[in-house]
Enzyme design. Structure first.
Site, mmCIF file in Angstrom:
data_model
loop_
_atom_site.group_PDB
_atom_site.id
_atom_site.type_symbol
_atom_site.label_atom_id
_atom_site.label_comp_id
_atom_site.label_asym_id
_atom_site.label_seq_id
_atom_site.Cartn_x
_atom_site.Cartn_y
_atom_site.Cartn_z
ATOM 1 N N ASP A 177 0.725 -1.136 -0.161
ATOM 2 C CA ASP A 177 0.028 0.040 0.024
ATOM 3 C C ASP A 177 0.837 1.227 0.128
ATOM 4 O O ASP A 177 2.029 1.266 0.151
ATOM 5 C CB ASP A 177 -0.874 0.202 1.148
ATOM 6 C CG ASP A 177 -0.360 -0.443 2.526
ATOM 7 O OD1 ASP A 177 0.826 -0.638 2.668
ATOM 8 O OD2 ASP A 177 -1.120 -0.607 3.350
ATOM 9 N N ASP B 86 -7.572 -2.891 14.194
ATOM 10 C CA ASP B 86 -8.874 -3.334 13.815
ATOM 11 C C ASP B 86 -8.870 -4.459 12.934
ATOM 12 O O ASP B 86 -9.714 -4.730 12.360
ATOM 13 C CB ASP B 86 -9.496 -1.897 13.027
ATOM 14 C CG ASP B 86 -8.902 -1.558 11.978
ATOM 15 O OD1 ASP B 86 -8.053 -2.161 11.303
ATOM 16 O OD2 ASP B 86 -9.339 -0.665 11.285
ATOM 17 N N HIS C 107 -6.894 -5.167 10.067
ATOM 18 C CA HIS C 107 -6.857 -5.029 8.643
ATOM 19 C C HIS C 107 -5.387 -5.543 8.293
ATOM 20 O O HIS C 107 -4.297 -5.448 9.191
ATOM 21 C CB HIS C 107 -7.051 -3.433 8.220
ATOM 22 C CG HIS C 107 -5.914 -2.588 8.910
ATOM 23 N ND1 HIS C 107 -6.161 -1.215 9.220
ATOM 24 C CD2 HIS C 107 -4.397 -2.383 8.484
ATOM 25 C CE1 HIS C 107 -4.885 -0.754 9.662
ATOM 26 N NE2 HIS C 107 -4.052 -1.328 9.157
ATOM 27 N N GLU D 218 -9.502 -2.127 5.342
ATOM 28 C CA GLU D 218 -10.216 -1.611 6.607
ATOM 29 C C GLU D 218 -11.474 -2.679 6.663
ATOM 30 O O GLU D 218 -11.984 -3.197 6.095
ATOM 31 C CB GLU D 218 -10.705 -0.292 6.568
ATOM 32 C CG GLU D 218 -9.572 0.682 6.462
ATOM 33 C CD GLU D 218 -8.661 0.792 7.728
ATOM 34 O OE1 GLU D 218 -8.634 -0.069 8.638
ATOM 35 O OE2 GLU D 218 -8.291 1.980 8.008
HETATM 36 C C1 GLP Z 1 -0.378 0.345 8.670
HETATM 37 C C2 GLP Z 1 -0.316 -0.822 7.332
HETATM 38 C C3 GLP Z 1 -0.272 -2.263 7.510
HETATM 39 C C4 GLP Z 1 0.153 -2.427 9.015
HETATM 40 C C5 GLP Z 1 -0.329 -1.639 9.990
HETATM 41 C C6 GLP Z 1 0.223 -2.151 11.392
HETATM 42 O O1 GLP Z 1 -1.819 0.427 8.721
HETATM 43 N N1 GLP Z 1 -0.933 -0.399 6.255
HETATM 44 O O2 GLP Z 1 0.299 -2.825 6.721
HETATM 45 O O3 GLP Z 1 0.197 -3.873 9.061
HETATM 46 O O4 GLP Z 1 -0.119 -0.291 9.827
HETATM 47 O O5 GLP Z 1 1.315 -1.252 11.697
HETATM 48 P P1 GLP Z 1 2.234 -1.735 12.942
HETATM 49 O O6 GLP Z 1 2.968 -2.639 12.652
HETATM 50 O O7 GLP Z 1 2.846 -0.212 13.140
HETATM 51 O O8 GLP Z 1 1.145 -1.880 14.387
#
Ligand code: GLP
Length: 259
Positions: A67, A136, A138, A143
């Site tokens: 993304d 959440d 995702h 989402e």
């Molecule tokens: C973002 C990314 C996800 C990732 C998420 C969790 O939203 N788009 O790919 O898994 O963050 O991030 P973290 O690993 O910092 O908790």
């Protein structure tokens, strides 16, 4: 779903890296799907170390990131392109032209998303998809209520995600509200999936992903449909699993797993 539980974040990262090495040794021109966020940082540091100290070669590897924020140019300090350069690409011998991160500034998002999907197909599909998980549930930026068949597209971020990601920006208002993300359907087509999660704040979404019903309210739960998905978590992230003892038992019975 294979569940691997480790005591610490460091062990989670090392175990995930061992699976990565296993895949790259078997296929030096593997196609990797990559994720951003804090969680894969330990895995990326291990990959860099394996390149430096063990000669793990990325010359023929191709990558596709999940993304990118819409509105941020690649050069922006908080773009996911910058994140990947800083935390992985600069530290390994990957060829720049083999790395793909969705564009946050294209003039035609629909055409770009179609091209991204097409490009993944042209190189033979993703061999190993790396994932984190949002609080959440995702994956990518899919989402809650995203279609479990979705493809790469523009998504509006949910408020909890904007709040979670505000820590990287000077002001909450600076967090983009749109992103381009691979779809859940795109992710499910990867030949193999590796998901990393750590910390007590992920315990609930991790339990939903592994043991909950398959639901668009926790898009990671769609991974229950994937035939080759390994989830690496630490103890706090595993703390809400009902079948914890079973996963530990299975793990103990697999002494020859590469992780
Ligand atoms: C973002 C990314 C996800 C990732 C998420 C969790 O939203 N788009 O790919 O898994 O963050 O991030 P973290 O690993 O910092 O908790």
């Amino acid at each position: 779903m294979e569940v691997v539980i480790k005591e610490t974040y460091e062990e989670v990262s090392k175990a995930a890296a061992a699976l990565m090495r296993h895949v790259l040794n078997a296929k030096p021109n593997a196609v990797l799907g990559l994720a951003t966020g804090s969680t894969p940082l330990g895995l990326y540091a291990e990959m860099a170390r394996m390149h430096r100290e063990e000669g793990l070669d990325f010359t023929h590897v191709t990558t596709f990131n999940l993304d990118e924020y819409v509105g941020l140019p690649a050069s922006h300090p908080q773009s996911y392109r910058t994140f990947m350069e800083k935390n992985l690409f600069q530290h390994i011998n990957i060829q720049h032209q083999n790395t793909h991160v969705p564009s946050g500034t294209t003039g035609n998002y629909r055409a770009f998303c179609e091209w991204y999907e097409q490009r993944i197909k042209e190189v033979g599909g993703i061999d190993l998809q790396v994932l984190g998980i949002g609080s959440d549930g995702h994956i990518g930026f899919n989402e809650p209520t995203s279609s479990l068949n979705s493809r790469t597209r523009l998504k509006t971020l949910a408020e909890p995600t904007i709040n979670d990601n505000a820590r990287f920006f000077d002001r909450r208002e600076d967090v983009p509200i749109y992103a381009i993300t691979m779809g859940v359907g795109t992710i499910l087509e990867a030949k193999q999936v590796l998901l990393v999660a750590n910390g007590a704040n992920k315990a609930e979404c991790v339990a939903g992903m592994i043991e909950g019903p398959i639901t668009a309210m926790n898009t990671a739960s769609a991974l229950q449909l994937h035939p080759r998905c390994t989830v690496f978590i630490d103890r706090p992230a595993a703390s809400k699993l009902k079948m914890l003892d079973y996963y530990l038992w299975v793990q103990a019975k697999k002494p020859h797993a590469p992780y």
